[in-house]
Design a protein around this motif. Structure first.
Motif, short mmCIF file in Angstrom:
data_model
loop_
_atom_site.label_atom_id
_atom_site.label_comp_id
_atom_site.label_asym_id
_atom_site.label_seq_id
_atom_site.Cartn_x
_atom_site.Cartn_y
_atom_site.Cartn_z
N VAL A 33 0.97 -1.34 -0.27
CA VAL A 33 -0.13 -0.41 -0.10
C VAL A 33 0.48 1.16 0.02
O VAL A 33 0.44 2.74 -0.84
CB VAL A 33 -0.99 -0.08 1.11
N PHE A 34 1.89 1.63 0.70
CA PHE A 34 2.66 2.45 0.35
C PHE A 34 3.22 2.62 -0.17
O PHE A 34 4.46 3.32 -0.58
CB PHE A 34 3.58 2.34 1.61
N ASP A 35 3.51 2.07 -1.58
CA ASP A 35 3.97 2.23 -2.75
C ASP A 35 3.13 2.75 -3.43
O ASP A 35 3.43 3.24 -4.76
CB ASP A 35 4.16 0.85 -3.55
N LYS A 36 1.41 2.91 -3.70
CA LYS A 36 1.23 3.55 -4.08
C LYS A 36 0.57 4.69 -3.62
O LYS A 36 -1.11 5.67 -4.21
CB LYS A 36 -0.64 2.60 -4.22
N GLN A 37 0.02 4.86 -2.00
CA GLN A 37 -0.06 6.01 -1.28
C GLN A 37 1.41 6.66 -0.47
O GLN A 37 1.85 5.64 0.32
CB GLN A 37 -1.05 5.38 -0.45
N ASP A 38 1.12 7.80 0.24
CA ASP A 38 1.85 8.59 1.10
C ASP A 38 1.50 8.70 2.25
O ASP A 38 2.00 8.52 3.22
CB ASP A 38 2.03 9.76 0.51
N SER A 39 0.45 8.25 2.48
CA SER A 39 -0.37 7.82 3.90
C SER A 39 -1.71 7.32 3.85
O SER A 39 -1.98 6.82 3.08
CB SER A 39 -1.00 9.36 4.37
N LEU A 40 -1.91 6.71 5.13
CA LEU A 40 -3.09 5.60 5.13
C LEU A 40 -3.12 5.91 6.55
O LEU A 40 -2.88 6.36 7.21
CB LEU A 40 -2.37 4.54 5.27
N ILE A 41 -4.58 5.69 6.19
CA ILE A 41 -5.80 6.02 7.41
C ILE A 41 -6.52 4.69 7.64
O ILE A 41 -7.39 4.23 6.89
CB ILE A 41 -7.02 7.46 7.67
N ILE A 42 -6.77 3.64 8.84
CA ILE A 42 -7.25 3.14 9.12
C ILE A 42 -8.10 2.94 10.42
O ILE A 42 -7.90 3.76 11.69
CB ILE A 42 -6.62 1.90 9.45
N ASN A 43 -9.51 3.25 10.11
CA ASN A 43 -10.40 3.20 10.76
C ASN A 43 -10.83 1.96 11.69
O ASN A 43 -11.57 0.89 10.71
CB ASN A 43 -11.76 3.72 10.74
N GLU A 64 6.88 -0.95 8.72
CA GLU A 64 6.22 -0.78 6.62
C GLU A 64 6.83 0.92 7.01
O GLU A 64 7.10 1.20 6.31
CB GLU A 64 5.33 -1.61 6.23
N SER A 65 5.54 1.23 7.41
CA SER A 65 5.81 3.28 7.24
C SER A 65 6.34 3.71 7.83
O SER A 65 7.22 4.49 7.18
CB SER A 65 3.75 3.20 8.03
N LEU A 66 7.57 3.00 8.94
CA LEU A 66 8.58 3.62 9.42
C LEU A 66 9.49 3.47 7.93
O LEU A 66 9.99 4.32 8.02
CB LEU A 66 8.25 3.30 10.71
N LEU A 67 9.78 2.82 7.71
CA LEU A 67 11.34 2.56 7.12
C LEU A 67 10.42 2.82 5.62
O LEU A 67 11.49 3.36 5.40
CB LEU A 67 11.23 0.48 6.60
N LYS A 68 9.27 2.92 5.17
CA LYS A 68 9.50 3.76 4.12
C LYS A 68 9.19 4.85 4.28
O LYS A 68 8.61 5.60 3.21
CB LYS A 68 8.17 3.14 2.84
N ARG A 69 8.75 5.50 4.87
CA ARG A 69 8.86 7.00 5.69
C ARG A 69 7.53 7.80 5.19
O ARG A 69 6.90 8.66 4.53
CB ARG A 69 10.02 7.78 5.15
N LYS A 70 6.69 6.84 6.14
CA LYS A 70 4.93 6.95 5.05
C LYS A 70 4.24 7.56 6.17
O LYS A 70 4.49 7.44 7.79
CB LYS A 70 4.49 5.82 4.05
#
Length: 93
Positions: A33-43, A64-70
């Protein structure tokens, strides 16, 4: 209740249970998902139950978000197990 992931315009709504029995659905939805988006919100407001496998899946997504700086935001008053996991991670750091 089964796992249901609903994509809205700005976030994903996770409903039902997140367990080892339906973890493959969660992983498939958020794979790369972080290859396609810079941010992700999960409710997780409508997440009724989560086991250790589900907690680990969210933790892996967080890593993964930390690794990819997302940016990853998990919002909503969901299961206590999830908050306890991340709270213990903060205390260990």
């Amino acid at each position: 209740m089964d796992l249901e992931i609903i994509k809205h315009a700005t976030y994903f709504q996770v409903k039902g249970t997140l367990t080892k029995f339906n973890l493959h659905l969660f992983k498939k939805e958020f794979s790369n998902v972080f290859d396609k988006q810079d941010s992700l919100i999960i409710n997780i407001e409508k997440l009724t139950s989560i086991d250790r496998y589900g907690v680990n899946a969210l933790a892996q997504l967080h890593n993964e978000s930390l690794l990819k700086r997302k940016k990853l935001s998990i919002i909503g008053m969901g299961c206590d197990d999830l908050y306890e996991h991340f709270k213990s991670e903060e205390n260990a750091a």
